[in-house]
Design a protein around this motif. Structure first.
Motif, short mmCIF file in Angstrom:
data_model
loop_
_atom_site.label_atom_id
_atom_site.label_comp_id
_atom_site.label_asym_id
_atom_site.label_seq_id
_atom_site.Cartn_x
_atom_site.Cartn_y
_atom_site.Cartn_z
N LEU A 621 -0.88 -0.94 9.52
CA LEU A 621 0.18 -0.92 8.84
C LEU A 621 1.54 -0.77 9.60
O LEU A 621 1.68 -0.20 10.42
CB LEU A 621 -0.21 0.60 8.02
CG LEU A 621 1.32 1.00 7.23
CD1 LEU A 621 1.37 0.30 6.04
CD2 LEU A 621 0.91 2.50 6.76
N ASP A 622 2.45 -1.47 8.91
CA ASP A 622 4.07 -1.26 9.51
C ASP A 622 4.53 -0.03 8.53
O ASP A 622 4.87 -0.17 7.41
CB ASP A 622 4.75 -2.34 9.01
CG ASP A 622 6.27 -2.36 9.58
OD1 ASP A 622 6.75 -1.12 9.84
OD2 ASP A 622 7.04 -3.30 9.49
N GLU A 623 4.55 1.18 9.23
CA GLU A 623 4.88 2.57 8.60
C GLU A 623 6.29 2.44 7.81
O GLU A 623 6.57 3.48 7.07
CB GLU A 623 4.57 3.66 9.45
CG GLU A 623 3.08 3.66 10.05
CD GLU A 623 2.79 5.14 10.67
OE1 GLU A 623 3.89 6.04 10.45
OE2 GLU A 623 1.79 5.36 11.35
N ASN A 624 7.13 1.82 7.98
CA ASN A 624 8.33 1.43 7.60
C ASN A 624 8.26 0.79 6.38
O ASN A 624 9.41 0.53 5.69
CB ASN A 624 9.48 0.98 8.69
CG ASN A 624 9.64 2.00 9.81
OD1 ASN A 624 9.64 3.13 9.60
ND2 ASN A 624 9.80 1.56 10.85
N SER A 625 7.29 -0.08 6.02
CA SER A 625 7.19 -1.00 4.77
C SER A 625 6.79 -0.46 3.60
O SER A 625 6.90 -1.34 2.52
CB SER A 625 6.43 -2.25 5.37
OG SER A 625 5.09 -1.71 5.55
N PRO A 626 6.26 0.46 3.43
CA PRO A 626 5.45 0.80 2.10
C PRO A 626 6.62 1.04 1.08
O PRO A 626 7.74 1.52 1.16
CB PRO A 626 4.82 2.28 2.26
CG PRO A 626 4.45 2.11 3.75
CD PRO A 626 5.48 1.68 4.51
N PHE A 665 3.16 -0.04 -12.49
CA PHE A 665 3.73 -0.06 -11.08
C PHE A 665 2.66 -0.34 -10.15
O PHE A 665 1.61 -0.33 -10.47
CB PHE A 665 3.90 1.43 -10.88
CG PHE A 665 3.11 2.45 -10.95
CD1 PHE A 665 2.24 2.96 -9.73
CD2 PHE A 665 2.65 2.92 -12.19
CE1 PHE A 665 1.49 4.13 -10.09
CE2 PHE A 665 2.09 4.19 -12.41
CZ PHE A 665 1.34 4.56 -11.50
N PHE A 666 2.95 -0.75 -8.69
CA PHE A 666 2.17 -1.07 -7.73
C PHE A 666 2.62 -0.68 -6.41
O PHE A 666 3.69 -0.51 -6.48
CB PHE A 666 1.68 -2.68 -7.76
CG PHE A 666 2.59 -3.63 -7.53
CD1 PHE A 666 3.10 -4.17 -6.34
CD2 PHE A 666 3.34 -4.23 -8.39
CE1 PHE A 666 3.91 -4.96 -5.88
CE2 PHE A 666 4.30 -5.12 -8.18
CZ PHE A 666 4.49 -5.52 -6.95
N LEU A 667 1.72 -0.51 -5.49
CA LEU A 667 2.14 -0.21 -4.23
C LEU A 667 2.09 -1.40 -3.07
O LEU A 667 1.25 -2.04 -3.27
CB LEU A 667 1.48 0.99 -3.72
CG LEU A 667 1.70 2.42 -4.14
CD1 LEU A 667 3.05 2.81 -3.64
CD2 LEU A 667 1.58 2.64 -5.44
N SER A 668 3.08 -1.49 -2.52
CA SER A 668 2.86 -2.43 -1.42
C SER A 668 3.42 -2.22 -0.03
O SER A 668 3.86 -1.29 0.12
CB SER A 668 3.76 -3.82 -2.02
OG SER A 668 5.23 -3.32 -1.82
N ALA A 669 2.69 -2.87 0.92
CA ALA A 669 3.26 -2.58 2.33
C ALA A 669 2.82 -3.87 3.13
O ALA A 669 2.06 -4.93 2.71
CB ALA A 669 2.23 -1.60 2.85
N MET A 670 3.30 -4.15 4.18
CA MET A 670 3.49 -4.73 5.40
C MET A 670 2.55 -4.37 6.52
O MET A 670 2.45 -3.32 6.89
CB MET A 670 4.68 -5.34 5.63
CG MET A 670 5.66 -5.88 4.67
SD MET A 670 5.32 -7.61 4.03
CE MET A 670 5.35 -8.44 5.43
N THR A 671 1.83 -5.37 7.21
CA THR A 671 1.36 -5.00 8.49
C THR A 671 2.20 -5.52 9.63
O THR A 671 3.19 -6.27 9.52
CB THR A 671 -0.07 -5.84 8.55
OG1 THR A 671 0.39 -7.40 8.60
CG2 THR A 671 -1.01 -5.71 7.52
N THR A 672 1.92 -4.63 10.88
CA THR A 672 2.71 -4.92 11.90
C THR A 672 2.41 -6.69 12.35
O THR A 672 3.30 -7.28 12.95
CB THR A 672 2.07 -4.48 13.08
OG1 THR A 672 0.70 -4.69 13.32
CG2 THR A 672 2.27 -3.00 13.15
N GLY A 673 1.46 -7.33 11.90
CA GLY A 673 1.49 -8.89 12.12
C GLY A 673 2.19 -9.77 11.18
O GLY A 673 2.03 -10.98 11.26
N GLY A 674 2.92 -8.85 10.16
CA GLY A 674 3.57 -9.81 9.09
C GLY A 674 2.94 -10.17 7.91
O GLY A 674 3.31 -10.89 6.94
N GLY A 675 1.54 -9.67 7.78
CA GLY A 675 0.86 -9.74 6.42
C GLY A 675 1.45 -8.81 5.44
O GLY A 675 2.07 -7.88 5.96
N SER A 676 0.96 -9.06 4.30
CA SER A 676 1.25 -8.05 3.17
C SER A 676 0.05 -7.69 2.35
O SER A 676 -0.85 -8.72 2.29
CB SER A 676 2.43 -8.87 2.56
OG SER A 676 1.95 -9.96 1.58
#
Length: 946
Positions: A621-626, A665-676
């Motif tokens: 998880l990229d913790e700044n992305s949720p 509604f839905f939750l989304s987030a990015m990974t440190t590798g650029g995935g979502s």
């Protein structure tokens, strides 16, 4: 016409009547881009995705062919798990659960097949259950559904492979069946193929297309016909479907599976270790399982190493005989003659050593031995991957015909494999990968799949994996440096060429995966891939090759019931199949969970906060992305950031919305590798503003339901876990909690007799202001669909009078209904629900079930919940007197409803100081919660102690 191995009664030529709702059938039930989710097109698809956000549907040209992902059903047995899914979700495929019966296209109508044998553990990873589709007691042509269930606690269902057909309103009348005429059908077949001379078998079926066809259903006669030249050059054998109404040929399939040489195939030159007999010197091979006998005495079979013991008494010399014949295969010529037989005079105990083709100077005899040895090799190879592979695990003396009089070919005809003599620029075709290929067709056939490109490709796959070489049939055209096809290719999905060429799509995927596994698993790559390839045949339907096969490989490879978080060899399979545009479903990179649950009810005009935990799965998880992504009443989505609370826990905030509005509604987030990644995967969470739960019952405890029986001989309503008696009763409850109400919940010959038996709810107070919505799940089976009914009724006067909500007259499986109470009765403080099941007169198999009953109240008042400062709850110890006091700045005279523990409500009015009070006496000990219905987030909790 000559009809062999079958008899028939002729009727009127094509004068039949069919009943069909053309308008219903013609309605396109949703077309999806290949592999893409189409959640909005078909309600059943959306419902499944909402129920199982970490599972998904593979949609191919508007049909669901796979259901996959995290386990989406469970049960006390594999059958309970499978039937629980079908009862809930058969409409995902456009069929009724009642039209699915145990059995299928695998083997000899096998209903249960073990899959993925684990030799180190001496067990199977999966059980595969199959159900055929029928309509009006007739089979739907090549339509079945296969459910793959993990052999572990609760038997999770992880993959469904569907060849089912949506028939719309199509039915078959008795007059239509009476009018079937085999003679006329055969004449239609002969018009298409004049060389045909006889009918081997026939059967009435429903034709609804195959693969991605979309055709109007029709009653048809299925004919298996041939030209009488069995096991000879020029043998013709075809399967045809002839329309019972018009005589038109609807389906025409050649049953002879040739290796046709359509051109040269080039490839890299490799060492000549395998190939035609001209490509290397012969060496001794054991002949496993060979048949030997003492003339006039006993017969025995050799073991896998070629060694045998013939039981015999005495020591007088005897003649021992050995042919090119064994327990599993019998080599013969097209005229029916057996291959060469050797004899020896032996004085017991011998030994007698036979060496077939010892002189090695006769190509015909050499072909006999080659065909026998390679047939056993490919059979043993398949059984090493699945010792209980259908049919072949006990099929004896399968016919192998050699030295047919023509050249440059080989074929499978459904009952034998056949090889040609040398000549015409080609070698004798009875050699390694050609034998593997033709027997591969047999594996596909008994595995319940169609042939076409898939059969050709999987035939090649058998040779490729056994030899660990991508080239099929070195020396076929007298060139030992080349073969006729190559799995090391770049053929892409979709392929529209000839079936032999397009078959190389699946062999290409397998070879590319082999190359990937070779890098990561150099010692076990063939073992891993061979097990996946052979067992995957059992999941396939039809003759096409599409990316749903990739899902099959991943599910078979998986070890935890969730391919979304990866499988042991996900990367290799995804890369190998992806090279051919057969892409794997993307990994679920992150896991979303909700410590306090996902909000479903919102306080009108008040923001709602909730926590979400995001953990790593296949990504970091990229913790700044949720982000929280929401929309109100179907508008556009808005994305807002989350508040990081630490420890991978975040706080999300939904805005305040007007009462009666729906927030998706839905939750989304990015990974440190650029995935979502997102949750849910295939849809959105939903919450309603102003919704209050009044009553809910999953029947795990007794909440006051009663049973009344009238003229009942057997089968009263009973609360408990369904025993799955197998006579129309539900195999499992609806909501997965375990228990429900079922009629005559015992195993064996049990159902409702007489009646009705009536199930009555406790009295429910629906007097508070608002709109009341009743939801329930019901099951009803009436095998002959006569006057017997499951009746659902409502009363608003404690049962003095009743109003019918619905009357169900046939089997639907588990069906969930939602109705507005006010559409039937005026809500009062004395509302009851009643479910009545009957079999009167007693002449049917009748069973009923009820589960997941709830009533929700939608309250859309003008209360500004932000003006409520406190809901204070107190209980006077010893007296069990409970008090709830609202403190607010609301205007005097504002009506509020205070509810105790979700069910006991009191209406109160604020005084001039914004204060309102409710008192309950005689409450039980322990913890209690009081909430303001108009403001569901305003609650208070206290305990009553002795």
């Amino acid at each position: 016409m000559q009809v062999r191995k079958a008899s028939f009664c002729a009727g009127a030529a094509w004068a039949v009547v069919l009943a069909s709702s053309a308008a219903t059938w013609a309605a396109d039930r949703g077309r999806g881009v290949i592999g893409e989710p189409v959640a909005e097109d078909v309600p059943a698809w959306s419902m499944f995705r909402a129920d199982h956000p970490r599972s998904d549907l593979f949609i191919l040209n508007g049909r669901v062919t796979r259901v996959y992902g995290q386990a989406f059903s469970s049960g006390e047995t594999p059958e309970a798990s499978a039937l629980g899914f079908l009862g809930l979700y058969s409409d995902v495929f456009g069929v009724e659960a009642a039209d699915l019966v145990p059995g299928g296209l695998i083997g000899d109508n096998l209903a249960t097949v073990p899959v993925m044998y684990l030799p180190d553990e001496d067990r199977y990873r999966f059980t595969l259950l199959s159900y055929r589709q029928v309509k009006d007691d007739l089979p739907v042509f090549r339509a079945d559904v296969r459910l793959l269930i993990r052999n572990e606690a609760d038997y999770p269902l992880v993959l469904v492979s569907s060849g089912l057909r949506d028939l719309g309103g199509f039915t078959v009348t008795r007059d239509a069946l009476a009018g079937l005429d085999v003679e006329s059908a055969f004449q239609s077949a002969r018009n298409a193929h004049p060389e045909l001379t006889g009918v081997l078998a026939f059967e009435p079926v429903i034709w609804a297309g195959v693969e991605d066809m979309r055709v109007q259903p029709a009653l048809a006669l299925q004919l298996l016909v041939d030209n009488g030249r069995v096991n000879q050059e020029g043998y013709a054998k075809r399967l045809l479907l002839v329309d019972a109404l018009t005589g038109a040929v609807l389906f025409d399939e050649d049953q002879i599976r040739h290796i046709d040489v359509t051109g040269s195939v080039s490839g890299m030159a490799t060492p000549t270790g395998v190939g035609a007999d001209i490509c290397g010197d012969e060496i001794p091979f054991v002949m496993p399982y060979a048949r030997v006998l003492v003339q006039g005495g006993n017969t025995a079979f050799a073991d896998a190493a070629g060694n045998f013991v013939i039981p015999h008494g005495g020591n007088t010399p005897v003649t021992v005989e050995s042919g090119v014949r064994g327990r599993w295969f019998r080599v013969r010529y097209s005229n029916g003659a057996d291959a060469a037989v050797l004899t020896q005079q032996v004085t017991p105990p011998g030994p007698a050593h036979f060496m077939h083709n010892a002189a090695n100077n006769n190509a015909s005899i050499r072909a006999e031995v080659n065909a026998y040895v390679q047939s056993n090799i490919v059979r043993d190879f398949a059984l090493a991957q699945n010792p209980n592979y259908p049919t072949i695990n006990n099929q004896q003396e399968f016919r192998v015909n050699v030295n047919l009089s023509s050249t440059c070919n080989a074929f499978y005809d459904g009952g034998s494999i056949n090889f040609y003599a040398a000549g015409g620029g080609c070698a004798n075709t009875a050699f390694d990968t050609v034998v593997h290929h033709e027997y591969g067709h047999h594996l596909v056939q008994v595995g319940g799949s169609g042939q076409d490109a898939y059969g050709e490709g999987m035939g090649d796959v058998m040779g490729v994996l056994i030899t660990d070489n991508p080239v099929l049939a070195y020396g076929f055209q007298n060139n030992c440096n080349n073969g006729i096809r190559n799995a090391n290719n770049n053929i892409q999905y979709p392929c529209s060429g000839p079936i032999h060429s397009c078959g190389q799509l699946i062999s290409g995927c397998v070879w590319s995966t082999r190359d990937e596994l070779l890098q990561t698993n150099p010692n076990t790559y063939l073992e891993i891939l061979s097990r996946l390839a052979v067992n995957s045949i059992l999941m396939h339907t039809g003759g096409g090759i599409a990316p749903d096969i990739t899902i099959d490989y991943l599910t078979l490879d998986d070890t935890d019931g969730d391919i979304g978080n990866g499988t042991p060899h996900y990367n290799e399979i995804a890369a190998g199949f992806g090279e051919h545009n057969m892409d794997a479903p993307p990994l679920e990179l992150l896991s979303f969970s909700y410590p306090d649950g996902v909000p479903t009810s919102l306080t009108p005009n008040v923001a709602t906060t909730f926590e979400v935990r995001i953990d790593d799965l296949a990504g970091e998880l990229d913790e700044n992305s949720p982000r929280l992504n929401y929309r109100v009443d179907g508008g556009g989505f808005t994305a807002v950031g989350l508040n990081n609370l630490g420890g991978r826990v975040f706080e999300a905030t939904l805005p305040g919305v007007a009462c009666g509005s729906t927030v998706e509604f839905f939750l989304s987030a990015m990974t440190t590798g650029g995935g979502s990644d997102r949750d849910p995967q295939g849809g959105n969470h939903r919450a309603g503003a102003g919704q209050v739960v009044v009553f809910t019952d999953n029947f795990q405890t007794n909440q006051g339901w009663t049973v009344q029986n009238e003229n009942l001989e057997d089968g009263p309503w009973t609360r408990g876990v369904p025993v799955n008696g197998g006579r129309g009763d539900p195999p499992a409850d609806f909501d997965g909690s375990g228990s429900c109400y079922v009629t005559d919940n015992v195993a064996g010959n049990s159902d409702v007799d007489g009646g009705p038996t009536r199930l009555l709810s406790p009295t429910l107070d629906l007097s508070a202001p608002g709109e009341y919505v009743l939801s329930y799940a019901r099951w009803f089976n009436n095998d002959d669909r006569d006057i017997d009914r499951l009746t659902v009724e409502l009363s608003n006067n404690n049962g003095s009078t009743w109003t019918t909500v619905e009357s169900v007259g046939h089997f639907d499986g588990w069906v969930q209904r939602t109705v507005n109470v006010a559409d039937f009765v005026t809500p009062t403080a004395q509302v009851r629900i009643r479910f009545s099941a009957t079999d009167n007169p007693n002449d049917s198999v009748t069973e009923a079930g009820v589960d997941a009953v709830s009533i929700n109240r939608f309250v859309c008042s003008e209360v500004d919940c932000g003006l409520i400062s406190q809901l204070k709850t107190t209980c006077r110890d010893g007296s069990f007197k409970l008090k709830g006091v609202v403190k607010s700045t609301l205007p005097g005279g504002t009506q509020l409803t205070l509810t105790l523990d979700g069910s006991d409500s009191q209406n109160v009015v604020t005084n001039s100081r914004g204060k309102a009070k409710a008192i309950w006496t005689g409450v039980s000990g322990g913890s209690h919660t009081i909430c303001v219905d108009e403001c569901p987030a305003v609650c208070g909790t206290t305990s009553c102690n002795p």
